[in-house]
Write a protein that holds these residues in place. Structure first.
Motif, PDB file in Angstrom:
ATOM      1  N   ILE A   1     115.459  22.712 117.568  1.00 26.74           N
ATOM      2  CA  ILE A   1     114.825  21.928 116.509  1.00 26.74           C
ATOM      3  C   ILE A   1     114.937  20.448 116.852  1.00 26.74           C
ATOM      4  O   ILE A   1     116.036  19.933 117.074  1.00 26.74           O
ATOM      5  CB  ILE A   1     115.479  22.223 115.143  1.00 26.74           C
ATOM      6  N   VAL A   2     113.797  19.769 116.890  1.00 33.97           N
ATOM      7  CA  VAL A   2     113.764  18.340 117.207  1.00 33.97           C
ATOM      8  C   VAL A   2     113.324  17.574 115.961  1.00 33.97           C
ATOM      9  O   VAL A   2     112.239  17.805 115.427  1.00 33.97           O
ATOM     10  CB  VAL A   2     112.809  18.050 118.384  1.00 33.97           C
TER      11      VAL A   2
ATOM     12  N   ASP B   1     118.485   2.224 119.834  1.00 39.05           N
ATOM     13  CA  ASP B   1     119.324   1.428 118.933  1.00 39.05           C
ATOM     14  C   ASP B   1     120.260   2.243 118.053  1.00 39.05           C
ATOM     15  O   ASP B   1     121.395   1.850 117.797  1.00 39.05           O
ATOM     16  CB  ASP B   1     118.442   0.552 118.026  1.00 39.05           C
ATOM     17  N   TYR B   2     119.777   3.378 117.547  1.00 38.77           N
ATOM     18  CA  TYR B   2     120.567   4.180 116.608  1.00 38.77           C
ATOM     19  C   TYR B   2     121.145   5.438 117.255  1.00 38.77           C
ATOM     20  O   TYR B   2     121.493   6.391 116.569  1.00 38.77           O
ATOM     21  CB  TYR B   2     119.727   4.514 115.372  1.00 38.77           C
ATOM     22  N   HIS B   3     121.221   5.439 118.566  1.00 39.62           N
ATOM     23  CA  HIS B   3     121.875   6.506 119.333  1.00 39.62           C
ATOM     24  C   HIS B   3     121.302   7.899 119.098  1.00 39.62           C
ATOM     25  O   HIS B   3     122.047   8.849 118.837  1.00 39.62           O
ATOM     26  CB  HIS B   3     123.388   6.509 119.039  1.00 39.62           C
ATOM     27  N   PRO B   4     119.982   8.050 119.211  1.00 33.60           N
ATOM     28  CA  PRO B   4     119.413   9.408 119.101  1.00 33.60           C
ATOM     29  C   PRO B   4     119.835  10.251 120.301  1.00 33.60           C
ATOM     30  O   PRO B   4     120.268   9.722 121.324  1.00 33.60           O
ATOM     31  CB  PRO B   4     117.905   9.155 119.116  1.00 33.60           C
ATOM     32  N   ASP B   5     119.692  11.566 120.183  1.00 29.98           N
ATOM     33  CA  ASP B   5     119.976  12.460 121.314  1.00 29.98           C
ATOM     34  C   ASP B   5     118.962  12.272 122.429  1.00 29.98           C
ATOM     35  O   ASP B   5     119.276  12.402 123.607  1.00 29.98           O
ATOM     36  CB  ASP B   5     119.946  13.924 120.845  1.00 29.98           C
ATOM     37  N   ILE B   6     117.701  11.994 122.030  1.00 28.57           N
ATOM     38  CA  ILE B   6     116.606  11.851 122.982  1.00 28.57           C
ATOM     39  C   ILE B   6     115.850  10.563 122.653  1.00 28.57           C
ATOM     40  O   ILE B   6     115.495  10.334 121.491  1.00 28.57           O
ATOM     41  CB  ILE B   6     115.618  13.041 122.894  1.00 28.57           C
ATOM     42  N   VAL B   7     115.620   9.730 123.656  1.00 31.09           N
ATOM     43  CA  VAL B   7     114.756   8.566 123.467  1.00 31.09           C
ATOM     44  C   VAL B   7     113.365   8.973 123.954  1.00 31.09           C
ATOM     45  O   VAL B   7     113.196   9.379 125.106  1.00 31.09           O
ATOM     46  CB  VAL B   7     115.271   7.343 124.250  1.00 31.09           C
ATOM     47  N   GLY B   8     112.395   8.901 123.071  1.00 31.48           N
ATOM     48  CA  GLY B   8     111.050   9.336 123.425  1.00 31.48           C
ATOM     49  C   GLY B   8     110.044   8.940 122.373  1.00 31.48           C
ATOM     50  O   GLY B   8     110.393   8.541 121.266  1.00 31.48           O
ATOM     51  N   ASP B   9     108.789   9.067 122.723  1.00 32.36           N
ATOM     52  CA  ASP B   9     107.670   8.667 121.864  1.00 32.36           C
ATOM     53  C   ASP B   9     106.929   9.912 121.400  1.00 32.36           C
ATOM     54  O   ASP B   9     106.477  10.718 122.218  1.00 32.36           O
ATOM     55  CB  ASP B   9     106.741   7.755 122.673  1.00 32.36           C
ATOM     56  N   VAL B  10     106.784  10.070 120.095  1.00 29.30           N
ATOM     57  CA  VAL B  10     106.087  11.230 119.541  1.00 29.30           C
ATOM     58  C   VAL B  10     104.637  11.309 120.035  1.00 29.30           C
ATOM     59  O   VAL B  10     104.037  12.388 120.045  1.00 29.30           O
ATOM     60  CB  VAL B  10     106.140  11.230 117.993  1.00 29.30           C
ATOM     61  N   GLN B  11     104.078  10.183 120.467  1.00 27.12           N
ATOM     62  CA  GLN B  11     102.708  10.181 120.966  1.00 27.12           C
ATOM     63  C   GLN B  11     102.606  10.647 122.420  1.00 27.12           C
ATOM     64  O   GLN B  11     101.511  10.850 122.934  1.00 27.12           O
ATOM     65  CB  GLN B  11     102.117   8.772 120.851  1.00 27.12           C
TER      66      GLN B  11
ATOM     67  N   LEU C   1     105.278  13.133 124.116  1.00 24.13           N
ATOM     68  CA  LEU C   1     106.553  13.846 124.149  1.00 24.13           C
ATOM     69  C   LEU C   1     106.880  14.369 125.542  1.00 24.13           C
ATOM     70  O   LEU C   1     106.016  14.922 126.227  1.00 24.13           O
ATOM     71  CB  LEU C   1     106.521  15.019 123.160  1.00 24.13           C
ATOM     72  N   ASN C   2     108.131  14.225 125.908  1.00 25.76           N
ATOM     73  CA  ASN C   2     108.588  14.676 127.224  1.00 25.76           C
ATOM     74  C   ASN C   2     109.138  16.110 127.130  1.00 25.76           C
ATOM     75  O   ASN C   2     110.278  16.372 127.499  1.00 25.76           O
ATOM     76  CB  ASN C   2     109.658  13.719 127.760  1.00 25.76           C
ATOM     77  N   PHE C   3     108.322  16.999 126.584  1.00 26.00           N
ATOM     78  CA  PHE C   3     108.654  18.417 126.498  1.00 26.00           C
ATOM     79  C   PHE C   3     107.531  19.206 127.163  1.00 26.00           C
ATOM     80  O   PHE C   3     106.357  18.850 127.033  1.00 26.00           O
ATOM     81  CB  PHE C   3     108.795  18.889 125.046  1.00 26.00           C
ATOM     82  N   ALA C   4     107.899  20.284 127.815  1.00 22.47           N
ATOM     83  CA  ALA C   4     106.889  21.161 128.409  1.00 22.47           C
ATOM     84  C   ALA C   4     106.066  21.831 127.311  1.00 22.47           C
ATOM     85  O   ALA C   4     106.503  21.955 126.165  1.00 22.47           O
ATOM     86  CB  ALA C   4     107.565  22.224 129.276  1.00 22.47           C
ATOM     87  N   ASP C   5     104.887  22.272 127.663  1.00 20.75           N
ATOM     88  CA  ASP C   5     104.062  23.042 126.730  1.00 20.75           C
ATOM     89  C   ASP C   5     104.846  24.264 126.248  1.00 20.75           C
ATOM     90  O   ASP C   5     105.569  24.897 127.026  1.00 20.75           O
ATOM     91  CB  ASP C   5     102.788  23.539 127.423  1.00 20.75           C
ATOM     92  N   ASN C   6     104.690  24.592 124.968  1.00 16.25           N
ATOM     93  CA  ASN C   6     105.256  25.827 124.398  1.00 16.25           C
ATOM     94  C   ASN C   6     106.761  25.960 124.632  1.00 16.25           C
ATOM     95  O   ASN C   6     107.253  27.019 124.987  1.00 16.25           O
ATOM     96  CB  ASN C   6     104.541  27.049 125.012  1.00 16.25           C
TER      97      ASN C   6
ATOM     98  N   ARG D   1     101.236  20.835 120.970  1.00 16.89           N
ATOM     99  CA  ARG D   1     101.297  21.224 122.383  1.00 16.89           C
ATOM    100  C   ARG D   1     102.692  21.721 122.772  1.00 16.89           C
ATOM    101  O   ARG D   1     102.838  22.739 123.446  1.00 16.89           O
ATOM    102  CB  ARG D   1     100.930  20.013 123.263  1.00 16.89           C
ATOM    103  N   ALA D   2     103.715  21.009 122.350  1.00 17.05           N
ATOM    104  CA  ALA D   2     105.083  21.328 122.757  1.00 17.05           C
ATOM    105  C   ALA D   2     105.688  22.506 121.996  1.00 17.05           C
ATOM    106  O   ALA D   2     106.651  23.124 122.457  1.00 17.05           O
ATOM    107  CB  ALA D   2     105.973  20.102 122.611  1.00 17.05           C
ATOM    108  N   LEU D   3     105.124  22.843 120.845  1.00 15.11           N
ATOM    109  CA  LEU D   3     105.641  23.976 120.068  1.00 15.11           C
ATOM    110  C   LEU D   3     105.349  25.301 120.752  1.00 15.11           C
ATOM    111  O   LEU D   3     104.276  25.508 121.310  1.00 15.11           O
ATOM    112  CB  LEU D   3     105.014  24.013 118.676  1.00 15.11           C
ATOM    113  N   LYS D   4     106.313  26.213 120.645  1.00 18.96           N
ATOM    114  CA  LYS D   4     106.066  27.587 121.081  1.00 18.96           C
ATOM    115  C   LYS D   4     105.062  28.233 120.137  1.00 18.96           C
ATOM    116  O   LYS D   4     104.965  27.842 118.967  1.00 18.96           O
ATOM    117  CB  LYS D   4     107.372  28.392 121.046  1.00 18.96           C
TER     118      LYS D   4
END
Length: 202
Positions: free
Chosen positions: A22-23, A63-73, A75-80, A106-109
């Motif tokens: 869950i992201v 800045d707020y120490h997230p687990d992943i630094v990334g842009d929702v526009q 996303l650095n996740f593979a398809d599915n 795209r990134a959701l299974k």
């Protein structure tokens, strides 16, 4: 419990009991003050569920120490590859919200879940040096940006009187009274609302 609170509780519980990866984009649940710009008690009940899954906060800046630094526009996740996304009060702050929703899809299974909140009749709320405030979303806009999902459930957040009260400085923290009035006069299902909770299935 008002319909919008019941909806979010049911859908979030469904995500945390039926999915594992869950992201939380932007960390909208705000259950960990070490990973967010503030801590809130609204979703504190989820802590016991979060402890049992692979829950990560994604934010565009470190800045707020997230687990992943990334842009929702972009996303650095593979398809599915992701079981579920949570995206609460984020899409109004990104330059291309349609692209952001397409990226989550795209990134959701297949069969993956996405819980989104977007504002409609809501005050201007950028955070200096962090994010700007670009957009508001009507019901038609919500239906359009989520059109690629297999199923979409939409719940308004606040009735019409409560929405107006929320826009006024004196009443903005005192909307419960107006929530009850809306319920009594049948305006709790109004499309003239503060925003929308949305639950999507790929």
């Amino acid at each position: 419990m008002f319909p919008w609170d019941k909806f979010s509780e049911e859908k979030l519980k469904k995500i945390f009991t039926e999915k594992n990866t869950i992201v939380d984009i932007g960390g909208g649940l705000r259950v960990d003050g070490d990973k967010n710009n503030r801590l809130e008690e609204k979703y504190a009940w989820l802590k016991e569920y979060i402890a049992k899954v692979d829950y990560k906060v994604l934010d565009k800046v470190p800045d707020y120490h997230p687990d992943i630094v990334g842009d929702v526009q972009n996303l650095n996740f593979a398809d599915n590859s992701v079981d579920a996304f949570i995206c609460i009060a984020v899409l109004e702050h990104v330059e291309e919200p349609q692209k952001a929703v397409k990226e989550m899809w795209r990134a959701l299974k297949p069969g993956g879940y996405c819980f989104i909140y977007v504002p409609f009749l809501y005050y201007y709320h950028p955070l200096e040096n962090y994010y700007r405030d670009f957009y508001r979303f009507t019901l038609d806009g919500v239906k359009y940006i989520t059109r690629d999902f297999t199923t979409v459930e939409i719940q308004n957040v606040r009735g019409s009187l409560s929405t107006v009260a929320n826009l006024l400085p004196f009443f903005s923290k005192r909307t419960k009274f107006f929530d009850w009035v809306d319920k009594i006069i049948g305006k709790d299902k109004s499309k003239q609302t503060s925003g929308f909770n949305i639950f999507c299935v790929k």
